[in-house]
Design an enzyme around this catalytic site. Structure first.
Site, PDB file in Angstrom:
ATOM      1  N   ARG A 120      11.160  -1.464  11.490  1.00 54.62           N
ATOM      2  CA  ARG A 120      10.059  -0.993  12.340  1.00 54.62           C
ATOM      3  C   ARG A 120       9.864  -1.956  13.503  1.00 54.62           C
ATOM      4  NH1 ARG A 120       4.866   0.044   8.607  1.00 54.62           N
ATOM      5  NH2 ARG A 120       3.886  -0.915  10.406  1.00 54.62           N
ATOM      6  N   ARG A 172      11.670  -5.479   5.075  1.00 52.36           N
ATOM      7  CA  ARG A 172      11.362  -4.041   5.030  1.00 52.36           C
ATOM      8  C   ARG A 172      12.233  -3.236   5.998  1.00 52.36           C
ATOM      9  NH1 ARG A 172       5.145  -2.534   5.209  1.00 52.36           N
ATOM     10  NH2 ARG A 172       5.175  -3.268   7.357  1.00 52.36           N
ATOM     11  N   ARG A 203      -0.621  -8.904  13.524  1.00 50.35           N
ATOM     12  CA  ARG A 203      -1.174  -7.905  12.600  1.00 50.35           C
ATOM     13  C   ARG A 203      -1.889  -8.583  11.433  1.00 50.35           C
ATOM     14  NH1 ARG A 203       3.953  -4.943  11.143  1.00 50.35           N
ATOM     15  NH2 ARG A 203       2.666  -3.654   9.802  1.00 50.35           N
ATOM     16  N   ARG A 214      -9.738   0.507   8.647  1.00 52.51           N
ATOM     17  CA  ARG A 214      -9.194  -0.795   9.037  1.00 52.51           C
ATOM     18  C   ARG A 214     -10.283  -1.710   9.595  1.00 52.51           C
ATOM     19  NH1 ARG A 214      -3.519   0.090   8.578  1.00 52.51           N
ATOM     20  NH2 ARG A 214      -2.385  -1.389   9.840  1.00 52.51           N
ATOM     21  N   LYS A 256       0.834  -1.215   0.000  1.00 50.86           N
ATOM     22  CA  LYS A 256       0.000   0.000   0.000  1.00 50.86           C
ATOM     23  C   LYS A 256       0.861   1.255   0.000  1.00 50.86           C
ATOM     24  CE  LYS A 256      -2.280  -0.950   3.827  1.00 50.86           C
ATOM     25  NZ  LYS A 256      -1.634  -2.222   4.212  1.00 50.86           N
TER      26      LYS A 256
HETATM   27  P1  AMP Z   1       0.568   0.426   9.202  1.00 49.98           P
HETATM   28  O1  AMP Z   1       1.732   1.333   9.055  1.00 49.98           O
HETATM   29  O2  AMP Z   1      -0.602   0.821   8.351  1.00 49.98           O
HETATM   30  O3  AMP Z   1       0.922  -1.031   9.058  1.00 49.98           O
HETATM   31  O4  AMP Z   1       0.062   0.612  10.711  1.00 49.98           O
HETATM   32  C1  AMP Z   1       0.899   0.321  11.816  1.00 49.98           C
HETATM   33  C2  AMP Z   1       0.050   0.207  13.076  1.00 49.98           C
HETATM   34  O5  AMP Z   1      -0.621   1.450  13.317  1.00 49.98           O
HETATM   35  C3  AMP Z   1      -1.072  -0.834  13.010  1.00 49.98           C
HETATM   36  O6  AMP Z   1      -0.629  -2.140  13.324  1.00 49.98           O
HETATM   37  C4  AMP Z   1      -2.037  -0.285  14.047  1.00 49.98           C
HETATM   38  O7  AMP Z   1      -1.592  -0.549  15.370  1.00 49.98           O
HETATM   39  C5  AMP Z   1      -1.934   1.220  13.818  1.00 49.98           C
HETATM   40  N1  AMP Z   1      -2.910   1.695  12.800  1.00 49.98           N
HETATM   41  C6  AMP Z   1      -2.633   2.171  11.561  1.00 49.98           C
HETATM   42  N2  AMP Z   1      -3.758   2.529  10.925  1.00 49.98           N
HETATM   43  C7  AMP Z   1      -4.776   2.265  11.777  1.00 49.98           C
HETATM   44  C8  AMP Z   1      -6.181   2.385  11.699  1.00 49.98           C
HETATM   45  N3  AMP Z   1      -6.801   2.866  10.591  1.00 49.98           N
HETATM   46  N4  AMP Z   1      -6.913   2.007  12.777  1.00 49.98           N
HETATM   47  C9  AMP Z   1      -6.333   1.530  13.894  1.00 49.98           C
HETATM   48  N5  AMP Z   1      -5.019   1.361  14.029  1.00 49.98           N
HETATM   49  C10 AMP Z   1      -4.230   1.730  12.977  1.00 49.98           C
END
Ligand code: AMP
Length: 218
Positions: free
Chosen positions: A164, A127, A175, A88, A13
């Protein structure tokens, strides 16, 4: 154009959003990036979000929705936006519909990036992010020589890459479970609205980008 990119962690993404930013001249809005920035700055919101992020759970809807409401109020979203990592779950998707209805800017398309489980885990393991310029690279697909030659635009030196904290094996498994349980129902939700396009997001970045562009409304 108002686009949602939907897909599991590691489905590309972020990478595809960046290509769309250049192609469509609209901003990428990543709730993950916004949350990581809040955590790094130690804002009250970041402090609240940190525990869930570290554990690989979703951050509370109210926090994420407030962030999105604020971000969509900024002037650069006038011509559209790419939502990356939001919504999400179904509650977030409904709240987004309401918000966009209020501002008269409904979604144009939701693109699902389809990648199989083994490939997701492999991609996440490789990553890395530069701690100075935030560029995300993948050690599996970027040749080592090209990484060593590249200069960070912030420091002018080689990138300082880190993994990360939530990209470790145990958190990634959590996740991916959260994606299956809470996020994948959005596929049906947006299919029901006639907005969903699904693409094979495996293979070369440029090829995936071509498939994505091909399903965007003209
Ligand atoms: P990402 O970078 O999109 O993989 O997000 C990393 C982490 O941020 C996720 O595992 C969640 O803990 C939190 N997060 C990101 N986007 C959301 C969302 N829309 N709703 C809730 N938690 C989020």
């Amino acid at each position: 154009m108002r686009i949602v990119l939907l897909g599991a962690p590691g489905s590309g993404k972020g990478t595809q959003s960046q290509r769309l930013v250049e192609q469509q001249h609209i901003p990428q809005i990543s709730t993950g990036d916004l949350l990581r920035a809040a955590v790094a700055q130690g804002t009250p919101l970041g402090v609240q979000a940190k525990e869930a992020m570290t554990a690989g759970r979703l951050v509370e809807d109210s926090i994420v929705l407030e962030m999105i409401r604020e971000r969509l109020g900024e002037p650069d979203t006038g011509r559209g936006f790419i939502l990356d990592g939001f919504p999400r779950n179904i509650a977030q998707a409904r709240a987004l519909d309401t918000l966009l209805e209020q501002i008269g800017q409904p979604l144009d398309v939701v693109v699902q990036l389809k990648v199989d489980y083994a490939e997701l885990s492999r991609r996440i393991a490789g990553r890395r992010t530069c701690s100075d310029c935030d560029r995300v690279v993948n050690l599996l697909t970027t040749p080592r020589e090209s990484l060593e030659q590249e200069r960070c635009p912030v420091t002018g030196k080689p990138h300082r890459l880190f993994q990360r904290p939530d990209d470790n094996e145990a958190t990634v498994a959590q996740r991916l479970r959260v994606y299956e349980q809470q996020t994948s129902p959005l596929i049906e939700y947006y299919a029901g609205q006639g907005l969903l396009r699904s693409i094979d997001a495996q293979g070369d970045v440029a090829e995936v980008s071509g498939r994505l562009t091909a399903v965007l409304p003209r």
